[in-house]
Design a protein around this motif. Structure first.
Motif, mmCIF file in Angstrom:
data_model
loop_
_atom_site.group_PDB
_atom_site.id
_atom_site.type_symbol
_atom_site.label_atom_id
_atom_site.label_comp_id
_atom_site.label_asym_id
_atom_site.label_seq_id
_atom_site.Cartn_x
_atom_site.Cartn_y
_atom_site.Cartn_z
ATOM 1 N N GLU A 39 111.927 76.421 -10.617
ATOM 2 C CA GLU A 39 111.508 76.172 -11.991
ATOM 3 C C GLU A 39 111.840 74.727 -12.328
ATOM 4 O O GLU A 39 112.808 74.171 -11.794
ATOM 5 N N ILE A 60 113.731 73.011 -14.221
ATOM 6 C CA ILE A 60 114.926 73.126 -15.050
ATOM 7 C C ILE A 60 115.976 72.296 -14.347
ATOM 8 O O ILE A 60 115.985 72.219 -13.116
ATOM 9 N N GLY A 108 109.588 81.264 -14.503
ATOM 10 C CA GLY A 108 110.519 80.774 -15.502
ATOM 11 C C GLY A 108 109.890 80.669 -16.913
ATOM 12 O O GLY A 108 108.683 80.672 -17.125
ATOM 13 N N ASN A 109 110.829 80.660 -17.863
ATOM 14 C CA ASN A 109 110.406 80.450 -19.256
ATOM 15 C C ASN A 109 109.586 79.169 -19.397
ATOM 16 O O ASN A 109 108.777 79.032 -20.309
ATOM 17 N N TRP A 144 113.613 72.814 -21.684
ATOM 18 C CA TRP A 144 115.056 72.970 -21.486
ATOM 19 C C TRP A 144 115.832 71.832 -22.118
ATOM 20 O O TRP A 144 117.056 71.841 -22.131
ATOM 21 N N ASN A 195 105.767 85.794 -17.408
ATOM 22 C CA ASN A 195 107.163 85.790 -16.955
ATOM 23 C C ASN A 195 108.023 86.362 -18.073
ATOM 24 O O ASN A 195 107.946 85.898 -19.207
ATOM 25 N N GLU A 196 108.806 87.361 -17.771
ATOM 26 C CA GLU A 196 109.729 87.939 -18.759
ATOM 27 C C GLU A 196 109.026 88.221 -20.082
ATOM 28 O O GLU A 196 109.585 87.938 -21.147
ATOM 29 N N HIS A 220 114.177 91.326 -13.788
ATOM 30 C CA HIS A 220 115.165 90.243 -13.864
ATOM 31 C C HIS A 220 116.506 90.777 -14.313
ATOM 32 O O HIS A 220 116.559 91.741 -15.079
ATOM 33 N N TYR A 262 120.371 89.087 -15.471
ATOM 34 C CA TYR A 262 121.530 88.201 -15.610
ATOM 35 C C TYR A 262 122.593 89.045 -16.295
ATOM 36 O O TYR A 262 122.371 89.528 -17.412
ATOM 37 N N GLU A 312 114.567 87.447 -10.478
ATOM 38 C CA GLU A 312 115.654 86.563 -10.903
ATOM 39 C C GLU A 312 116.882 87.410 -11.109
ATOM 40 O O GLU A 312 116.825 88.426 -11.800
ATOM 41 N N TYR A 347 117.450 76.797 -8.202
ATOM 42 C CA TYR A 347 117.223 75.685 -9.115
ATOM 43 C C TYR A 347 117.925 74.487 -8.540
ATOM 44 O O TYR A 347 119.108 74.292 -8.795
ATOM 45 N N ARG A 352 122.731 77.215 -16.325
ATOM 46 C CA ARG A 352 123.266 78.383 -15.665
ATOM 47 C C ARG A 352 124.089 77.902 -14.471
ATOM 48 O O ARG A 352 123.882 76.821 -13.970
HETATM 49 O O1 AHR Z 1 117.265 80.590 -15.767
HETATM 50 C C1 AHR Z 1 116.420 80.188 -16.735
HETATM 51 C C2 AHR Z 1 115.554 81.288 -17.272
HETATM 52 O O2 AHR Z 1 116.134 82.537 -17.143
HETATM 53 C C3 AHR Z 1 114.224 81.486 -16.622
HETATM 54 O O3 AHR Z 1 113.337 80.526 -16.958
HETATM 55 C C4 AHR Z 1 113.814 82.793 -17.189
HETATM 56 O O4 AHR Z 1 112.822 83.419 -16.453
HETATM 57 C C5 AHR Z 1 115.130 83.508 -17.316
HETATM 58 O O5 AHR Z 1 115.290 84.045 -18.561
#
Ligand code: AHR
Length: 616
Positions: A45, A47, A245-246, A276, A377-378, A435, A437, A464, A510, A518
């Protein structure tokens, strides 16, 4: 495995682990599942400068002077003491309707001994390597009375050392494209350098586009960074997801990623501010723009180079639902679907098709062999499902050969996730992108997550995931041992479920210099160096590379990364001084120690031993 509690580890306990000499018995006659041949791939991404300033080898930052409308950021005047010069943006002297401004350099006093001009600081300094060929490209014109010479050089930050230099003349009132080869000699590697344009007499010139490339992967013009590409090759990813990615969603529809704007002549690709910059309060980076020099054509080439299947993800008509959540009108959705159809034609179509011809013109008449594509995405809930349903119908009818990756939202078990799965199952979706996290506990507690998934339903793409030591998107997240082990434990469940998990990814990749968004990154880099992170998760992927020893981290890589870290100070401007031997040594120790801990953790984990580490 015993649950990881508070940590306390000393060298003695570590040695005791080895002294126990435990036996591990593997019953290879009763395999419990097939490991997917498509394990693992990579997620990229834009980022933390993973593309611009990273994979994309361009060294000049703000090369078209369009990053900021009011001031030529990353460019500065230098006068060598006695000279006098000024710079200003000059939209009245634009090159064309894409390059809508230029930089005017006015030198009022200069001599051969004290030239004056303008310099660019690059992304993290201009990386200098010995005996290396660089290639500069400039669009330049001059005011009456000045025809040259202009000296182009790579010089040390303080101007005392010239690493490579060349002059050219013959300037006039019309724009001229100059291609200038530069070659360094026997110099030590450094990033304490900048790119300079100097006049040795008074005169005025305009510059519209300035580019500087080091040697690139496969020696391609507009190419990619060799060390990062080598690292990707070495990781042997089966596929590559891009461009986010976002990031591809945009925080508004207007600012979404549009692949069609990323192909064609490089200088004409329209810049876009990176989301970002402002997404998190702790990460304001107002000068993060995307040049799209690494566009979709280059991405397809990249995939071909590293032997990975391309997995482009397209916007589905929704802006990021964490931001505006703006949705295109349903009557406008056809344009988005057409973008997807055109992308398939761009990648795979014959050279006499509209988009296949564009690919051929760019230099690749052969198809890129696209087999998968993501829609959204998401994204979540009804706005997503109703849009996805339309994409699905058209793509399945016109391109049944393409597998579509759909979205199950941002979290792995909430109401949005359940809603998406129910609807996507009804639609017989090919592959669903999950995804996650979460805190390490989630990963420890979910190692059996996929054991019960329906073998005949949609496949899962665990696109992710990263254990978060503090909480999602916290600036305090760290790549610590607990996160590494949590992900590694979880990945055993991914490997065991190859039938359902056709394409789980390695943890998000990344490439980054200073990742404050992150902590979970696979590759770290500076302007002159690169190394792989030992955690999280990469501990496990690394462990799979049975046939190969992890290469030792070279002195040059350590120096490059250290220099960048100290110089940039997590995005801040550094003090520009050379690093001391002690600083370099400190960075080496940190890097190496991280690796040792991760390896020790793997060993203890496989033996069911409890690993404790002192909090400090
Ligand atoms: O890590 C950044 C973002 O995390 C990604 O762009 C997105 O897909 C997720 O929410």
């Amino acid at each position: 495995m015993k649950k990881l509690t508070a940590f306390l580890l000393s060298a003695t306990t570590a040695l005791a682990c080895f002294a126990a000499n435990p036996t591990l018995t593997i019953d290879a006659t009763h395999p419990v599942g097939k490991v997917s041949p498509r394990l693992y791939g990579l997620m990229t991404e834009e980022i933390n400068h993973s593309y611009d300033g990273g994979l994309y080898a361009e060294l000049i930052r703000n090369r078209a002077f369009l990053d900021d409308a009011s001031t030529p950021i990353h460019w500065s005047v230098f006068t060598n003491g006695g000279g006098e010069a000024s710079i200003a943006l000059d939209p009245a002297n634009a090159f064309n309707d894409k390059l809508t401004t230029s930089l005017r350099l006015t030198v009022t006093k200069a001599s051969k001994k004290e030239p004056a001009g303008v310099a660019n600081s690059g992304y993290w300094g201009i990386p200098v390597q010995p005996n290396t060929r660089y290639h500069a490209t400039l669009l330049v014109k001059a005011a009456p009375g000045f025809t040259g010479p202009v000296t182009v050089s790579i010089v040390s930050d303080d101007g005392s050392a010239v690493y490579a230099s060349k002059s050219f003349s013959g300037l006039g009132a019309d724009w001229k494209k100059c291609e200038i080869p530069l070659k360094t000699g026997k110099v030590g590697p450094t990033t304490m350098a900048r790119f300079a344009l100097a006049l040795d007499r008074p005169g005025t010139i305009w510059i519209s586009f300035v580019s500087l490339f080091p040697p690139t992967w496969n020696a391609r013009p507009n190419g990619l960074r060799k060390d990062l590409m080598q690292m990707l090759v070495d990781m042997n990813p089966k596929f590559l997801r891009f461009p986010g990615g976002n990031y591809l969603e945009g925080d508004t529809i207007e600012s979404r990623f549009d692949w069609k704007k990323t192909i064609g002549p490089v200088a004409e690709r329209q810049l876009l501010v990176n989301r970002w910059n402002y997404e998190f309060l702790h990460r304001p980076a107002p000068d993060y723009y995307q040049s799209f020099g690494l566009g979709f054509y280059e991405f397809f080439q990249l995939c071909e180079d590293i032997g990975a299947q391309p997995l482009p993800i397209l916007n589905c008509g929704l802006a990021c639902q964490f931001n505006s959540g703006e949705a295109c009108r349903m009557e406008d959705l056809d344009a988005y679907i057409q973008d997807a159809l055109d992308l398939i034609e761009f990648a795979n179509g014959p050279t006499n098709s509209v988009w296949g011809a564009k690919r051929a013109t760019m230099g690749h008449p052969e198809p890129f062999n696209l087999k998968m594509m993501g829609v959204g995405n998401e994204n979540w809930d009804q706005p997503y499902i109703e849009r996805y349903t339309r994409f699905h119908a058209v793509l399945k009818e016109k391109h049944p050969e393409i597998q579509i990756v759909s979205s199950a939202g941002p979290f792995p078990d909430d109401a949005r996730f359940k809603f998406a799965w129910a609807k996507l199952r009804e639609l017989h979706a090919d592959i669903i992108d999950e995804h996650c996290y979460a805190k390490p506990d989630w990963f420890f507690n979910n190692t059996h997550r996929f054991d019960g998934y329906d073998r005949n339903g949609p496949k899962v793409f665990f696109g992710e995931y990263a254990a978060q030591s503090d909480k999602v998107a916290s600036v305090k997240n760290r790549n610590n041992l607990e996160c590494a082990i949590a992900e590694a434990a979880y990945m055993t469940g991914l490997e065991r479920n190859g039938e359902v998990l056709l394409k789980p990814f390695s943890p998000p990749y990344y490439p980054t210099m200073t990742d404050a968004v992150r902590a979970a990154v696979e590759i770290k880099f500076g302007a002159n160096g690169v190394f792989r992170s030992e955690s999280p998760g990469s501990a496990w992927t690394r462990h799979r590379e049975v046939s190969r020893q992890v290469p030792p981290i070279s002195d040059a890589a350590i120096a490059g990364v250290a220099e960048t870290l100290f110089k940039s100070g997590d995005g801040e401007k550094g003090n520009g001084k050379q690093l001391t031997a002690e600083q370099l040594d400190a960075v080496r120790k940190i890097v190496e120690l991280g690796g040792k801990f991760a390896r020790l953790a793997r060993l203890c984990k496989s033996e069911g031993l409890e690993l404790r580490q002192h909090e400090g």
